[in-house]
Design a protein around this motif. Structure first.
Motif, PDB file in Angstrom:
ATOM      1  N   ASP A 204      -5.411  44.367  51.398  1.00  0.00           N
ATOM      2  CA  ASP A 204      -4.343  43.827  50.563  1.00  0.00           C
ATOM      3  C   ASP A 204      -3.013  44.528  50.824  1.00  0.00           C
ATOM      4  O   ASP A 204      -1.988  44.110  50.273  1.00  0.00           O
ATOM      5  CB  ASP A 204      -4.691  43.989  49.081  1.00  0.00           C
TER       6      ASP A 204
ATOM      7  N   ARG B 195       4.301  37.325  46.618  1.00  0.00           N
ATOM      8  CA  ARG B 195       3.733  38.590  46.145  1.00  0.00           C
ATOM      9  C   ARG B 195       3.128  39.315  47.335  1.00  0.00           C
ATOM     10  O   ARG B 195       2.595  38.694  48.250  1.00  0.00           O
ATOM     11  CB  ARG B 195       2.666  38.369  45.069  1.00  0.00           C
TER      12      ARG B 195
ATOM     13  N   ILE C  64      -1.257  33.069  40.360  1.00  0.00           N
ATOM     14  CA  ILE C  64      -1.659  34.017  41.388  1.00  0.00           C
ATOM     15  C   ILE C  64      -1.421  35.459  40.974  1.00  0.00           C
ATOM     16  O   ILE C  64      -1.976  36.389  41.572  1.00  0.00           O
ATOM     17  CB  ILE C  64      -0.905  33.751  42.713  1.00  0.00           C
ATOM     18  N   TYR C  65      -0.627  35.675  39.950  1.00  0.00           N
ATOM     19  CA  TYR C  65      -0.304  37.040  39.523  1.00  0.00           C
ATOM     20  C   TYR C  65      -1.290  37.582  38.489  1.00  0.00           C
ATOM     21  O   TYR C  65      -1.234  38.769  38.153  1.00  0.00           O
ATOM     22  CB  TYR C  65       1.110  37.086  38.944  1.00  0.00           C
ATOM     23  N   ALA C  66      -2.188  36.759  37.976  1.00  0.00           N
ATOM     24  CA  ALA C  66      -3.137  37.197  36.951  1.00  0.00           C
ATOM     25  C   ALA C  66      -4.341  37.856  37.609  1.00  0.00           C
ATOM     26  O   ALA C  66      -5.484  37.420  37.464  1.00  0.00           O
ATOM     27  CB  ALA C  66      -3.563  36.007  36.087  1.00  0.00           C
ATOM     28  N   ASP C  67      -4.076  38.950  38.351  1.00  0.00           N
ATOM     29  CA  ASP C  67      -5.147  39.602  39.107  1.00  0.00           C
ATOM     30  C   ASP C  67      -5.261  41.089  38.776  1.00  0.00           C
ATOM     31  O   ASP C  67      -5.917  41.848  39.487  1.00  0.00           O
ATOM     32  CB  ASP C  67      -4.910  39.430  40.605  1.00  0.00           C
ATOM     33  N   GLY C  68      -4.630  41.497  37.677  1.00  0.00           N
ATOM     34  CA  GLY C  68      -4.721  42.889  37.253  1.00  0.00           C
ATOM     35  C   GLY C  68      -3.749  43.829  37.933  1.00  0.00           C
ATOM     36  O   GLY C  68      -3.722  45.022  37.625  1.00  0.00           O
TER      37      GLY C  68
ATOM     38  N   ASN D 130      -1.642  50.839  41.575  1.00  0.00           N
ATOM     39  CA  ASN D 130      -2.067  49.450  41.371  1.00  0.00           C
ATOM     40  C   ASN D 130      -0.856  48.538  41.208  1.00  0.00           C
ATOM     41  O   ASN D 130      -0.764  47.727  40.287  1.00  0.00           O
ATOM     42  CB  ASN D 130      -2.981  49.328  40.148  1.00  0.00           C
TER      43      ASN D 130
END
Length: 587
Positions: free
Chosen positions: A347, A379, A420-424, A389
């Motif tokens: 990533d 992103r 797509i941003y709701a990944d912690g 993180n």
């Protein structure tokens, strides 16, 4: 410039030029394999070897060290990057710094090395007796195309330049030829190439090579370049631009786009050319490509356009590719624009991703245009984000701020990250070169975790021919024809069609002209095209100085007359005594 030897491996000899211009075969250079002209022979394979030797110069001499496409790309209004990368050449310092000198050396010497090899190849192919006329003509046509393209790069960058003799000579003292003389040489070579090369529909044509349509399409672009430069001083062009920011410190915010109308300045070297005649020729050649006289071409669907699997599709009329992870035939296009990952599937970007477009460029688009919804990275995460993180998001708008952070631009909580941003991950934005409109054009490569990935560089696309045709027809007084081809390009990207009537109508020649020039800025972003459009239209100084030092990454876009042409490298003065003066403003 005389080429004594060409370096080709046994694998190179078998695969031919497509290995350098395609993306389905790879090259491994054998540095101990030196093949002299006497050893190449007289056969179809021999002709292929000579052509391969010409293609190879694009990668090995020009792209290999990372200076291409920077020398063609960085000096433009909508391009930005970190100060360490843009602080010399990207700030208009074309001479006197190591970086600027290296970039100049790559363009001048790279092009002339290619031309020298092309002249040598053409002589040896012409002397062959054991090949068919079709094979010989096609091979010579390919060589002529590359030679013409190299001179096209040179004359736009330097103005008058030497035209190297095609005969075998050791005389390096070659004077500069006038701009119109250089263009005559370019046109003659491209006309020959258009009639000598295979069409992409011919059975003998090899995918990935240039072809008859490539030459015809480039001729249309050459004529349009000359025609625009020859347009009368005072011709009006509107550009949406301006300083990047309003305010300072905590009050710093992106400034809105401003429409600024510039009056064309005369372009040196083109004063005695006939713009109407040249636009007529540009329209004729572009029309013949579009109607299929030189082969079949189409605009790819946007979701296929930048896939690696599409790099030999007909839209890519001339492109340069490289071998994945190869030290000799490699480029850093992927690294410069996308960045390479820490490991396959990671990533996190290990390094790169330095060159991007400005916020003003991004704001040129409608909300749902694929060239920003799919064509811009929204992103991403870099090496330094691992421990916290963290990640970047783009752009800084109310919509994206809420999706990425759950807060609006006023910092008020209005929800939670979504889509797509709701990944912690905790995404954020900053107003530096770390957060630009980074293109996704060069992201699809075989191995995204290598610095030398196999990204395809598109020098000429069918979309360019369509917009050249639209431009020429507008200047010839045929807006109804122009808007058809402008809208073909817009429709492919999900942009609203332009109209000759109603709200926002392109109902004058100046409005249509400005719309086409802006469409080119959007369509060919990060394809080394923008500077040369500004130069040929005589608005380079105005467009750059409208930004000045108020640039997205705190770079300097301020320019003076001397920046209109690049300085001839000192190395040329040391070897070519027929050149005694540099371009204006350069020592």
């Amino acid at each position: 410039m005389k080429m004594k030897k060409i370096i080709l491996s046994a694998l190179t000899l078998l695969m031919g030029a497509s290995a350098f211009n395609g993306c389905t075969s790879w090259i491994e250079e054998d540095p101990d394999s030196f093949i002299t002209p006497d050893m190449v022979g007289d056969s179809e394979d021999a002709a292929s070897q000579w052509v391969t030797g010409v293609y190879s110069k694009w990668v090995n001499d020009m792209f290999r060290w990372g200076y291409f496409p920077r020398v063609l790309e960085q000096d433009a209004d909508y391009i930005s990057g970190p100060d360490w990368l843009f602080g010399s050449f990207g700030a208009g310092n074309f001479q006197g710094t190591d970086d600027a000198l290296a970039l100049q050396d790559a363009l001048w010497n790279g092009c002339y090395n290619l031309i020298g090899r092309a002249n040598l190849a053409e002589r040896h192919i012409r002397a062959m007796n054991n090949i068919t006329d079709a094979v010989k003509n096609n091979a010579i046509g390919e060589v002529k195309f590359h030679k013409a393209f190299a001179y096209f790069l040179l004359v736009r960058a330097y103005g008058p330049v030497p035209v190297q003799p095609e005969v075998d000579t050791s005389d390096k003292n070659q004077p500069r030829q006038s701009v119109d003389s250089v263009y005559t040489y370019i046109i003659n070579n491209l006309q020959d190439a258009a009639y000598m090369m295979y069409k992409n529909t011919d059975q003998a044509y090899q995918a990935g090579h240039v072809n008859a349509g490539s030459a015809a399409g480039l001729l249309a672009k050459v004529y349009a370049t000359m025609a625009a430069a020859a347009m009368p001083a005072g011709t009006q062009i509107t550009v949406r631009t301006g300083g990047a920011y309003d305010g300072d410190g905590d009050d710093k915010a992106y400034a809105p786009l401003r429409s600024m109308t510039f009056s064309k300045r005369a372009v040196s070297g083109y004063e005695n050319m006939d713009s109407h005649e040249l636009y007529t020729l540009a329209a004729q050649w572009a029309h013949d490509v579009i109607t299929g006289e030189y082969g079949d071409y189409e605009l790819l669907p946007y979701n296929q356009l930048w896939l690696k699997s599409s790099c030999t599709a007909s839209e890519f009329m001339f492109s340069v590719a490289s071998a994945d992870g190869n030290d000799t035939y490699s480029t850093q296009v992927h690294t410069q624009y996308a960045g390479y990952l820490m490991a396959p599937g990671s990533d996190f970007i290990a390094s790169g991703g330095w060159t991007g477009c400005t916020r003003h460029w991004y704001d040129l688009f409608e909300h749902d245009d694929y060239r920003i919804t799919q064509g811009v990275r929204h992103r991403w995460r870099v090496n330094g984000h691992q421990d916290g993180n963290l990640g970047f998001f783009y752009p800084l708008t109310e919509e994206y701020s809420i999706m990425a952070t759950g807060t609006n631009l006023a910092g008020e909580r209005v929800g939670e990250p979504s889509g797509i941003y709701a990944d912690g991950v905790s995404y954020y934005y900053n107003m530096t070169s770390e957060c630009l409109a980074f293109t996704t054009k060069y992201s699809d490569v075989t191995n995204a975790a290598t610095e030398n990935a196999d990204a395809n560089w598109p020098f000429l696309r069918y979309a360019d021919v369509k917009l050249i045709y639209a431009e020429a027809e507008n200047e010839l007084g045929h807006p109804e024809e122009a808007i058809i081809h402008l809208n073909d390009v817009r429709r492919r990207s999900n942009a609203a069609e332009a109209s000759l009537t109603g709200n926002g109508a392109l109902d004058t020649q100046e409005k249509m002209r400005s719309a086409i020039i802006e469409e080119r800025a959007k369509e060919f972003a990060c394809e080394a095209d923008r500077r040369w459009d500004l130069i040929r239209w005589g608005i380079y100084l105005d467009a750059m100085n409208a930004i000045g030092t108020n640039e997205d990454s705190n770079g300097n876009k301020t320019r003076t007359e001397r920046n209109l042409l690049f300085p001839i490298p000192n190395s040329e003065f040391n070897t070519n005594h027929a050149i005694t003066e540099n371009n204006p403003g350069w020592a």
